[in-house]
Design an enzyme around this catalytic site. Structure first.
Site, mmCIF file in Angstrom:
data_model
loop_
_atom_site.group_PDB
_atom_site.id
_atom_site.type_symbol
_atom_site.label_atom_id
_atom_site.label_comp_id
_atom_site.label_asym_id
_atom_site.label_seq_id
_atom_site.Cartn_x
_atom_site.Cartn_y
_atom_site.Cartn_z
ATOM 1 N N GLY A 177 -0.334 -6.462 -8.027
ATOM 2 C CA GLY A 177 -0.067 -5.080 -8.449
ATOM 3 C C GLY A 177 1.350 -4.707 -8.020
ATOM 4 O O GLY A 177 2.190 -5.569 -7.801
ATOM 5 N N ARG A 178 1.570 -3.403 -7.881
ATOM 6 C CA ARG A 178 2.937 -2.949 -7.546
ATOM 7 C C ARG A 178 3.455 -3.589 -6.263
ATOM 8 O O ARG A 178 4.594 -4.049 -6.197
ATOM 9 C CB ARG A 178 2.945 -1.431 -7.358
ATOM 10 N N ILE A 179 2.622 -3.584 -5.222
ATOM 11 C CA ILE A 179 3.109 -4.058 -3.920
ATOM 12 C C ILE A 179 3.292 -5.580 -3.941
ATOM 13 O O ILE A 179 4.301 -6.101 -3.457
ATOM 14 C CB ILE A 179 2.168 -3.601 -2.776
ATOM 15 N N THR A 257 -1.622 -6.781 4.660
ATOM 16 C CA THR A 257 -1.232 -5.363 4.717
ATOM 17 C C THR A 257 -2.057 -4.581 3.689
ATOM 18 O O THR A 257 -1.702 -3.458 3.338
ATOM 19 C CB THR A 257 0.269 -5.178 4.392
ATOM 20 N N ARG A 259 -6.236 -4.362 2.866
ATOM 21 C CA ARG A 259 -7.361 -3.718 3.530
ATOM 22 C C ARG A 259 -8.071 -4.766 4.370
ATOM 23 O O ARG A 259 -8.248 -5.910 3.933
ATOM 24 C CB ARG A 259 -8.346 -3.136 2.499
ATOM 25 N N GLU A 288 -11.588 -0.669 11.286
ATOM 26 C CA GLU A 288 -10.505 0.053 11.965
ATOM 27 C C GLU A 288 -11.045 1.234 12.746
ATOM 28 O O GLU A 288 -11.939 1.904 12.242
ATOM 29 C CB GLU A 288 -9.489 0.539 10.914
ATOM 30 N N HIS A 306 -2.020 -0.267 11.191
ATOM 31 C CA HIS A 306 -2.050 0.240 9.811
ATOM 32 C C HIS A 306 -0.854 1.176 9.533
ATOM 33 O O HIS A 306 -1.028 2.365 9.264
ATOM 34 C CB HIS A 306 -3.379 0.963 9.525
HETATM 35 C C1 GLV Z 1 -2.503 2.949 2.826
HETATM 36 O O1 GLV Z 1 -3.099 2.037 3.319
HETATM 37 C C2 GLV Z 1 -2.757 3.476 1.534
HETATM 38 O O2 GLV Z 1 -3.705 3.032 0.860
HETATM 39 O O3 GLV Z 1 -2.024 4.376 1.110
#
Ligand code: GLV
Length: 359
Positions: A177-179, A257, A259, A288, A306
């Site tokens: 996706g974007r990230i 980074t 989930r 978490e 996080h």
């Molecule tokens: C951070 O983890 C988000 O989903 O914005």
């Protein structure tokens, strides 16, 4: 407050927004700028959330709930919000929200996509580099005054770039996706080979310059570094478990980074203890803020609380977008960023809007 509301024109926005925990000023200021809007912040502190009972009670009197990813927005909470006309979350991921239940109940769910792409991709790279080169461990060594003499084997780590080897390192990206795409773009400077896996976006992977499609097993077997960027869904829960970790190279580093529950954390601890892989950089955890037993004591991990999207600018923009979604819901308009836009065509949504007008 009632007097002020009565004096305003017919299009003025009125109602009650319950903010579960204080969001950055840029977002709070937008909410406070609306004279007809009552804003209740349940928790002002940064280091704790509101008690569940308080949340249930507050949502019962809310028109809109503005929440963070730390709150469990399940069917019980959504049903308690009898007059709720929207949930706006200051995050892109909404796995803490029961979105199907919200849709069934006629409640739109807003989120903050797009704004945190670069900030989170930067952090994935920071974790990758910090883990590969043992940066936090070396820092600790230095500040504790343990550096007495330069040593040829002091904190030797792994190269990201080919270095003298001539072999390009392989970066495996799971979730394009974007990230994931932004992480891939950053690899150019390190002269890496990039492989990516994302069954929902195969075409996007194949069209990305310099990126090669790979099945998950092939990606795990061939990558020197694996970075996870998939949302948490029933399909991605424990996507990386014992079987997958055993397929990775003993020299590989895993970065998460996305989930926490995308990785079976107990299996990961074993993988790190027993050398199935070389290291892990984690920003997220299965439960978490807790970590699996043993994780914190491992020498080959870098662990963060996080903070993927935590730049001041990005968090400010996310807060503004969350506030804008919340105000749109309050006006009875479609939020600019709704994860369940199909809700707007449902009877349940229409009923909530007309109850509000006539109630
Ligand atoms: C951070 O983890 C988000 O989903 O914005």
């Amino acid at each position: 407050m009632t007097g002020r509301i009565a004096e305003m024109g017919p299009s003025a926005v009125t109602g009650r927004i319950v903010v579960t925990r204080r969001i950055p000023e840029a977002g709070m200021a937008l909410l406070w700028a609306e004279p007809g809007v009552e804003v209740e912040v349940l928790e002002e502190a940064q280091d704790r959330g509101p008690h569940r009972d308080r949340l249930l009670e507050a949502v019962a009197a809310a028109d809109v709930l503005l929440c963070l990813l730390t709150e469990v927005v399940d069917r019980e909470l959504l049903s308690a919000g009898r007059g709720l006309r929207g949930v706006s979350q200051m995050a892109v991921g909404v796995d803490n929200v029961d979105v199907p239940a919200a849709t069934e109940l006629g409640i739109p769910v807003g989120h903050t996509p797009g704004l945190l792409t670069d900030t989170t991709a930067d952090l994935a790279w920071a974790l990758l580099m910090a883990t590969a080169r043992h940066i936090p461990q070396a820092h600790q060594y230095q500040v504790e005054g343990r550096y007495r003499i330069w040593g040829p084997e002091l904190f030797t780590g792994a190269d990201l770039s080919p270095g003298g080897s001539g072999r390009r390192k392989v970066l495996g990206i799971v979730g394009f996706g974007r990230i994931g795409q932004a992480v891939a773009r950053r690899s150019v400077g390190f002269d890496m080979e990039v492989v990516a896996h994302d069954p929902r976006n195969r075409e996007r992977v194949e069209e990305a310059p310099g990126v090669r499609w790979a099945g998950l097993d092939e990606l795990l077997e061939s990558s020197d570094f694996v970075s996870l960027h998939t949302p948490l869904t029933p399909e991605t829960h424990h996507l990386i478990g014992e079987r997958e970790l055993r397929r990775m190279k003993p020299s590989a580093i895993l970065v998460n980074t996305a989930r926490g529950p995308v990785v079976d954390e107990t299996a990961l601890v074993r993988a790190l203890e027993e050398g199935w892989i070389a290291g892990a950089g984690l920003d997220v955890y299965e439960e978490e803020p807790h970590m699996a037993a043993g994780l914190a004591h491992l020498p080959n991990v870098v662990l963060l609380p996080h903070i993927g999207s935590a730049s001041g600018d990005t968090r400010g923009r996310m807060a503004r977008m969350a506030a804008m979604n919340a105000l749109a819901f309050l006006r009875g308009e479609a939020g600019p960023h709704t994860v369940n836009p199909q809700v707007y065509a449902t009877l349940a949504y229409g009923r909530r809007q007309s109850d509000r007008r006539h109630g």
